[in-house]
Write an enzyme that holds these catalytic residues in place. Structure first.
Site, PDB file in Angstrom:
ATOM      1  CG  ASP A 199       1.790  -7.242  10.863  1.00  0.00           C
ATOM      2  OD1 ASP A 199       1.564  -6.041  11.099  1.00  0.00           O
ATOM      3  OD2 ASP A 199       1.719  -7.746   9.730  1.00  0.00           O
TER       4      ASP A 199
ATOM      5  CE1 TYR B  90      -4.368   1.393   0.680  1.00  0.00           C
ATOM      6  CE2 TYR B  90      -3.047   3.068   1.777  1.00  0.00           C
ATOM      7  CZ  TYR B  90      -4.246   2.658   1.226  1.00  0.00           C
ATOM      8  OH  TYR B  90      -5.326   3.512   1.234  1.00  0.00           O
TER       9      TYR B  90
ATOM     10  CB  SER C  46       1.392  -5.153   3.184  1.00  0.00           C
ATOM     11  OG  SER C  46       0.482  -4.341   3.869  1.00  0.00           O
ATOM     12  CD  GLN C  47      -2.324  -2.101  -2.293  1.00  0.00           C
ATOM     13  OE1 GLN C  47      -3.246  -1.315  -2.174  1.00  0.00           O
ATOM     14  NE2 GLN C  47      -1.213  -1.800  -2.957  1.00  0.00           N
TER      15      GLN C  47
ATOM     16  CG  HIS D  49       3.000  -4.586   8.198  1.00  0.00           C
ATOM     17  ND1 HIS D  49       2.105  -5.606   7.928  1.00  0.00           N
ATOM     18  CD2 HIS D  49       2.896  -3.717   7.137  1.00  0.00           C
ATOM     19  CE1 HIS D  49       1.485  -5.379   6.780  1.00  0.00           C
ATOM     20  NE2 HIS D  49       1.952  -4.249   6.282  1.00  0.00           N
TER      21      HIS D  49
END
Length: 423
Positions: A364, A198, A279-280, A393
């Site tokens: 995370d 992201y 992540s994204q 993360h």
């Protein structure tokens, strides 16, 4: 339910410690872990002091949603110059928990541990028209001529691989871009598609880093290479009024268009297309696998967009963006969750048809482990996970993950080559 069973002794220690009036308290390395049955969670701490002292340590246990579960307390008495190990073993339901260690009134440490993550239940909540929704989106994408354009980057290209800036059209006629690395030598090569996190800055593969494969790093609409033309604002809330207008409908189709592009290249062995991202990018990796059957294997890590009903309870973001946006639009929480359910990875998981390796950071707080496993546990394909107990993360900084990912892809490639008698 958590139930204390006995006091533990151990010697594996973390290097970090807190000193208070000469007392040192250290968390044992085995405490911060994922425990799988028949192993029970064990929380341990070593207390030492240069002088005679006494006191007590307290472990407070909460669920990852913040609900109090229990508190364990153990007293210590030291003669000076020595140490003792205090701790507890207990039974716990499948899930992830937050532990806080206190020495008196001082907080020494806070960390996450997990219990039987593959037994966490987060039932799918797809709407009745879920499959039809994605069938329609795919049909719309297929109706858009991609118009691939490749621009050679002479500065980045070498004798091993040529680097290109690629432009193509995706859902709604949106132009998306990416960096493409292709070996100079003739032949058919495996390919790895990377989906970006992201708001990540666009990055380009190193031309000499992996001359034995094709690589394509996609920038999704409004992000990366496309950010100068971003018309969406904050992507996670853009178009949240309905599933048809929500940002990720287009972004998921961008991921499919990336597969279209890579599969169109003459040097790509289309039986050996792999996908990865964090992540994204992890969410888009899984979405691509669910919405297209050309991915041979995938390695998402710390995947986003999982289990929205729980996610909005566990993590500060994206709840801090989505809930106020919904309120300003007069959208109820139930209506918001209904829209998000079309993009929830756990609802797409059952459509995945290739092997999956998932990596996650136990600490995370952005895409908490609970949410990672919501989708993972609904996969119906060969799957495995790797945990990095000290990472949050930031798994992109963990070299061990990339080694595991590459080994996984090589194993899958070998298996496919053997099955198809590919040299």
């Amino acid at each position: 339910m958590i139930r204390p069973t006995h006091i533990l002794l151990a010697s594996l220690l973390l290097p970090a410690m807190l000193r208070a009036e000469g007392v040192s308290v250290r968390i044992c390395d085995t405490s911060c872990n994922v425990f799988v049955s028949p192993a029970c969670p064990e929380l341990q701490a070593v207390v030492s002091a240069p002088e005679r002292c006494c006191g007590s340590i307290v472990f407070e246990i909460r669920t990852d949603t913040g609900h109090s579960v229990c508190t364990f307390e153990q007293s210590y008495s030291l003669a000076g110059g020595d140490s003792t190990v205090l701790g507890f073993a207990f039974d716990a339901a499948p899930g992830f928990y937050r532990a806080t260690l206190r020495d008196g009134e001082r907080e020494v440490a806070a960390f996450t541990f997990g219990c039987d993550p593959e037994r966490i239940e987060s039932p799918a909540d797809a709407q009745p028209d879920f499959d039809e929704f994605w069938t329609c989106a795919r049909a719309e994408l297929d109706a858009v001529a991609p118009r691939y354009r490749l621009h050679l980057d002479r500065k980045r290209s070498t004798k091993k691989r040529r680097i290109y800036l690629v432009e193509m059209r995706s859902l709604g006629g949106e132009t998306i871009r990416g960096y493409y690395a292709e070996p100079v030598a003739e032949g058919k090569y495996p390919a790895v598609i990377t989906f970006m996190g992201y708001g990540s800055e666009a990055w380009c593969p190193d031309a000499d880093a992996a001359p034995e494969r094709v690589e394509f790093v996609l920038s999704h609409r409004g992000q990366g290479l496309n950010q100068p033309e971003n018309r969406y604002g904050d992507w996670v809330v853009s178009g949240v009024e309905s599933p048809e207008t929500y940002y990720y409908r287009g972004a998921f189709m961008d991921a499919v268009r990336a597969i279209d592009f890579v599969a169109s290249r003459s040097k790509v062995d289309t039986r050996l297309i792999f996908a990865e991202g964090g992540s994204q990018g992890g969410a888009l990796t899984l979405a691509a696998c669910a919405l297209d059957d050309r991915i041979a294997a995938a390695a998402p890590y710390v995947p986003f967009l999982n289990d929205f009903p729980d996610y909005l309870e566990i993590a500060p973001w994206p709840a801090s963006a989505l809930l106020p946006a919904a309120q300003s639009l007069g959208i109820s929480r139930e209506e918001l969750l209904e829209t998000l359910s079309y993009f929830d990875i756990k609802n797409l998981a059952g459509r995945v048809r290739c092997p999956i390796l998932m990596g996650f950071g136990l600490q995370d707080t952005v895409c908490p482990p609970h949410t990672n496993f919501a989708g993972f546990n609904l996969l119906r394909v060969p799957r495995k996970w790797m945990v990095y107990t000290r990472r949050g993360h930031d798994l992109h900084n963990e070299s061990g993950w990339y080694t595991a990912r590459d080994n996984f892809f090589r194993e899958c490639e070998l298996s496919i080559r053997q099955a198809h008698n590919i040299n």
